[in-house]
Design a protein around this motif. Sequence first.
Motif, short mmCIF file in Angstrom:
data_model
loop_
_atom_site.label_atom_id
_atom_site.label_comp_id
_atom_site.label_asym_id
_atom_site.label_seq_id
_atom_site.Cartn_x
_atom_site.Cartn_y
_atom_site.Cartn_z
N ASN A 160 0.79 -1.23 0.00
CA ASN A 160 0.00 0.00 0.00
C ASN A 160 0.82 1.28 0.00
O ASN A 160 0.25 2.37 -0.09
N PHE A 161 2.15 1.17 0.10
CA PHE A 161 3.00 2.36 0.15
C PHE A 161 3.96 2.37 -1.02
O PHE A 161 4.63 1.37 -1.30
N GLY A 162 4.01 3.50 -1.73
CA GLY A 162 4.87 3.60 -2.90
C GLY A 162 5.60 4.94 -2.98
O GLY A 162 5.20 5.93 -2.36
N VAL A 163 6.68 4.95 -3.76
CA VAL A 163 7.50 6.14 -3.96
C VAL A 163 7.72 6.34 -5.45
O VAL A 163 7.95 5.37 -6.19
N SER A 164 7.64 7.59 -5.90
CA SER A 164 7.89 7.93 -7.30
C SER A 164 9.01 8.96 -7.38
O SER A 164 9.14 9.83 -6.50
N ILE A 165 9.81 8.88 -8.44
CA ILE A 165 10.87 9.85 -8.71
C ILE A 165 10.70 10.34 -10.14
O ILE A 165 10.59 9.54 -11.07
N GLY A 166 10.65 11.66 -10.31
CA GLY A 166 10.44 12.22 -11.64
C GLY A 166 11.38 13.37 -11.93
O GLY A 166 11.80 14.10 -11.02
N GLU A 167 11.70 13.55 -13.20
CA GLU A 167 12.58 14.63 -13.63
C GLU A 167 12.09 15.16 -14.97
O GLU A 167 11.60 14.40 -15.81
N THR A 168 12.21 16.48 -15.18
CA THR A 168 11.75 17.12 -16.40
C THR A 168 12.85 18.02 -16.95
O THR A 168 13.45 18.82 -16.22
N TRP A 169 13.10 17.87 -18.26
CA TRP A 169 14.02 18.76 -18.98
C TRP A 169 13.19 19.70 -19.82
O TRP A 169 12.29 19.27 -20.55
N THR A 170 13.47 21.00 -19.74
CA THR A 170 12.67 22.03 -20.40
C THR A 170 13.53 22.87 -21.32
O THR A 170 14.67 23.22 -20.98
N GLN A 171 12.94 23.19 -22.49
CA GLN A 171 13.57 24.15 -23.40
C GLN A 171 12.55 25.24 -23.72
O GLN A 171 11.42 24.94 -24.14
N ILE A 172 12.94 26.50 -23.53
CA ILE A 172 12.08 27.64 -23.83
C ILE A 172 12.79 28.50 -24.88
O ILE A 172 13.92 28.96 -24.65
N ARG A 173 12.10 28.72 -26.00
CA ARG A 173 12.67 29.52 -27.08
C ARG A 173 11.89 30.82 -27.21
O ARG A 173 10.68 30.82 -27.47
N GLN A 174 12.57 31.93 -27.00
CA GLN A 174 11.95 33.24 -27.11
C GLN A 174 11.75 33.64 -28.57
O GLN A 174 12.42 33.09 -29.46
N PRO A 175 10.85 34.58 -28.84
CA PRO A 175 10.62 35.01 -30.22
C PRO A 175 11.88 35.54 -30.92
O PRO A 175 11.99 35.45 -32.15
N ASP A 176 12.83 36.09 -30.15
CA ASP A 176 14.07 36.60 -30.75
C ASP A 176 15.10 35.50 -30.99
O ASP A 176 16.23 35.79 -31.42
N GLY A 177 14.75 34.24 -30.69
CA GLY A 177 15.66 33.13 -30.91
C GLY A 177 16.47 32.72 -29.71
O GLY A 177 17.15 31.69 -29.73
N MET A 178 16.42 33.48 -28.64
CA MET A 178 17.16 33.12 -27.42
C MET A 178 16.56 31.87 -26.79
O MET A 178 15.34 31.73 -26.68
N VAL A 179 17.43 30.92 -26.40
CA VAL A 179 16.98 29.64 -25.88
C VAL A 179 17.46 29.45 -24.44
O VAL A 179 18.64 29.68 -24.13
#
Length: 319
Positions: A81-100
């Motif tokens: 009845n007991f559990g553990v989760s591990i999560g990770e997220t990689w994000t990329q944001i690109r602005q209108p001027d091309g800056m990432v």
Amino acid sequence: MSRSISRLLALAILFALASTSDALAHCFVGARFFPATLAIDDPCVADELSMPTVSWSRTADMPPATEWDFSGEISKRITENFGVSIGETWTQIRQPDGMVTAGFQDLETTFQYQLLKDRSHEFALLAGVIVDWGNTGAVNSGLGTSYSLVTPTLYFGKGFGDLPDTLSWVRPFALTGQVGYQMPTSSFDFTQAAFIPQQAVYGASLQYSLPYLKSEVVDLQLPDFFNHLIPIVEASFSTPVANNFGNPYTTTGTVNPGVIWVGGYFQIGLEAVIPINRESGSGVGVLGQLHLYLDDMFPATVGQPLFGGSQATPRKLTF
């Protein structure tokens, strides 16, 4: 840390693809199978792997930037009845001027305990605590934080299979949801010169199970592909409730219509991501996920709790 998690997730996928054991559904409550939902969590502890989960959206900036998120999460039962989760997220944001801007968000862990499974009423209740660990992400890029977030959360699932036969067409419906209170470990962010609000974070899903329709209500002789589908609408919201001095108490969130295809060992989900207001984003995004049922693939090994594993044969998912 993130490299080790990526290796672990990749190794789990390789084992999963090599498995030839019988298919066993991992979140049954009576006759009801609750699939893993994409925007919120399902109401069961389980041994499972979501990788990859991919989303594309436009931010609320003016003009908006485009954002890609690639994430993975592995969940393991410690006891029945007991559990553990591990999560990770990689994000990329690109602005209108091309800056990432790109990097990892803070590492997330979730601790969950199964409070209840009422088979006759297809009702499940789960309690958990989500922790986003500060200083584990790209703080200098604004994708991580110098403080942690702690979110006690209650999850629920309710199938409508206990309705009378006169409402048989309603019985494949199910409702799931979660309600949490997010608390930062610091009240003020000196790098941003801003107060860090406490927030109510909540969401729900409404789903219609065609596998349930076939197995428990009526077999419409549909093509096999359709008997694996669960059309779904999810919604996920966040509302500041305290320590939000100088800022509006605006609710942000998305509504996500989509569909989940459920197989014996895995499921694939695809949803549109529709912001509820301008503060939540610009235009319609997309969210997709491959989710592997490790407890179905390895019912005698990886799919068992670390302590006190049951030898009973789990309920099989049939189509």
